[in-house]
Design a protein around this motif. Structure first.
Motif, PDB file in Angstrom:
ATOM      1  N   ARG A  64       1.363  -0.600   0.832  1.00 59.74           N
ATOM      2  CA  ARG A  64       2.376   0.293   1.626  1.00 59.74           C
ATOM      3  C   ARG A  64       2.688  -0.352   3.131  1.00 59.74           C
ATOM      4  O   ARG A  64       3.927  -0.297   3.661  1.00 59.74           O
ATOM      5  N   GLU A  65       2.036  -1.343   3.515  1.00 60.68           N
ATOM      6  CA  GLU A  65       2.175  -1.861   4.822  1.00 60.68           C
ATOM      7  C   GLU A  65       2.929  -3.247   4.650  1.00 60.68           C
ATOM      8  O   GLU A  65       3.614  -3.407   5.552  1.00 60.68           O
ATOM      9  N   LYS A  66       2.799  -3.883   3.723  1.00 57.65           N
ATOM     10  CA  LYS A  66       3.490  -5.419   3.450  1.00 57.65           C
ATOM     11  C   LYS A  66       4.454  -5.287   2.410  1.00 57.65           C
ATOM     12  O   LYS A  66       5.160  -6.396   2.616  1.00 57.65           O
ATOM     13  N   CYS A  67       4.490  -4.563   1.428  1.00 60.09           N
ATOM     14  CA  CYS A  67       5.415  -4.934   0.322  1.00 60.09           C
ATOM     15  C   CYS A  67       6.517  -4.050   0.726  1.00 60.09           C
ATOM     16  O   CYS A  67       6.611  -2.908   0.855  1.00 60.09           O
ATOM     17  N   PRO A  68       7.894  -4.886   0.599  1.00 62.07           N
ATOM     18  CA  PRO A  68       9.388  -4.284   0.931  1.00 62.07           C
ATOM     19  C   PRO A  68       9.450  -2.965   0.018  1.00 62.07           C
ATOM     20  O   PRO A  68      10.172  -2.055   0.577  1.00 62.07           O
ATOM     21  N   TRP A  69       9.195  -3.125  -1.357  1.00 63.38           N
ATOM     22  CA  TRP A  69       9.531  -1.810  -2.224  1.00 63.38           C
ATOM     23  C   TRP A  69       8.582  -0.714  -1.840  1.00 63.38           C
ATOM     24  O   TRP A  69       9.182   0.304  -1.723  1.00 63.38           O
ATOM     25  N   ASP A  70       7.132  -0.920  -1.489  1.00 61.27           N
ATOM     26  CA  ASP A  70       6.517   0.102  -1.265  1.00 61.27           C
ATOM     27  C   ASP A  70       6.713   0.741   0.090  1.00 61.27           C
ATOM     28  O   ASP A  70       6.431   1.826   0.144  1.00 61.27           O
ATOM     29  N   LYS A  71       7.103  -0.094   1.074  1.00 65.72           N
ATOM     30  CA  LYS A  71       7.442   0.449   2.278  1.00 65.72           C
ATOM     31  C   LYS A  71       8.562   1.274   2.303  1.00 65.72           C
ATOM     32  O   LYS A  71       8.734   2.242   3.368  1.00 65.72           O
ATOM     33  N   LYS A  72       9.571   1.041   1.429  1.00 65.42           N
ATOM     34  CA  LYS A  72      10.464   2.100   1.291  1.00 65.42           C
ATOM     35  C   LYS A  72      10.485   3.310   0.833  1.00 65.42           C
ATOM     36  O   LYS A  72      11.295   4.323   0.933  1.00 65.42           O
ATOM     37  N   GLN A  73       9.175   3.255  -0.035  1.00 65.43           N
ATOM     38  CA  GLN A  73       9.352   4.565  -0.865  1.00 65.43           C
ATOM     39  C   GLN A  73       9.020   5.782   0.143  1.00 65.43           C
ATOM     40  O   GLN A  73       8.626   6.012   0.905  1.00 65.43           O
TER      41      GLN A  73
END
Length: 263
Positions: free
Chosen positions: A22-31
């Motif tokens: 959640r902190e580092k992945c571009p996809w996860d951060k956008k969710q």
């Protein structure tokens, strides 16, 4: 069996990985809650498929995917100060204890029907308390309108049965089905036929529930069975180097019966 310490370590590791992504992945951060919603529905149906197919290897993987979503939602909730994973777990634990007074209290419930009746009564009391209203909310408010129609009908009927709105005998359910068939046959307009067919399907779902069959499971298994047999019919045409449309109805029926005899 996995030992408690190992279970705690595995769970903590998964939570840690989700937070890091959640902190580092571009996809996860956008969710967001909204962006994950349709993916969660998809994962739930994938789990349901493994259950129907008794694919236990696949089931453990799909359960992991669903667990990932729960942790992900909790992380987003924590970021927005709505709730966190600890609160999610504690709330569920408290709810289970509160709704099982026959295990954790003095209430007596020796049958499944008594357990379900107590459950619905406790839920109604909770809703009344939480809403602050003078009367409890409807028993049916706990049935999501986004559920597939077949499952929704089943859950609606379960809930009203748990508060006593129920046929006494299976013969009464069958009589209702016959009544709905007669009403469908006498319908004059397209709108009337659609309405009466809905009533008939609702009655059939009720019959399934009354005799202890989940209609969604039953229909899903029949769908799979039909697909399996029809694919054998297609294979029969392929083996004869023909297009399926070139087979006569009699030839397709013969192939169907051969597929059926293999089961």
């Amino acid at each position: 069996m996995q030992q408690p310490d190992s279970l705690h370590e595995a769970f903590d590791k998964l939570v840690s990985v989700v937070h890091e992504l959640r902190e580092k992945c571009p996809w996860d951060k956008k969710q967001t809650f909204d962006s994950l919603r349709h993916l969660t529905i998809e994962e739930t149906h994938e789990l349901a498929d493994t259950i129907i197919q008794k694919d236990y290897s696949g089931m453990h993987e799909e359960l992991g995917d669903l667990l990932l979503h729960i942790i992900f939602y909790a992380r987003i909730g924590q970021e927005q100060a709505f709730f966190d994973l600890t609160r999610v777990i504690q709330t569920q634990t408290e709810k289970l204890i509160r709704r099982h007074p026959h295990i954790y209290g003095e209430v007596k419930a020796d049958t499944e029907a008594e357990v379900l009746a107590n459950w619905e009564k406790i839920k109604a009391e909770e809703k009344k308390k939480n809403s602050g209203a003078n009367r409890p909310k409807s028993t049916l408010e706990g049935v999501p309108s986004s559920l597939p129609a077949l499952i929704q009908a089943y859950r609606v009927q379960e809930k009203v049965a748990n508060v006593g709105f129920e046929w006494e005998k299976v013969e009464e359910v069958v009589d209702k089905i016959n009544e709905e068939i007669a009403e469908f046959n006498s319908a004059q307009t397209a709108e009337e036929r659609e309405s009466e067919m809905g009533d008939l399907l609702f009655s059939l779902v009720n019959y399934c529930r009354f005799v202890g069959i989940n209609p969604d499971d039953a229909l899903m298994k029949t769908n799979l069975k039909f697909k399996r047999r029809f694919m054998e019919v297609e294979k029969s045409a392929f083996d004869r180097e023909k297009d399926l449309s070139e087979l006569s109805l009699e030839e397709m029926e013969a192939a169907w019966q051969r597929a059926k005899s293999k089961e």
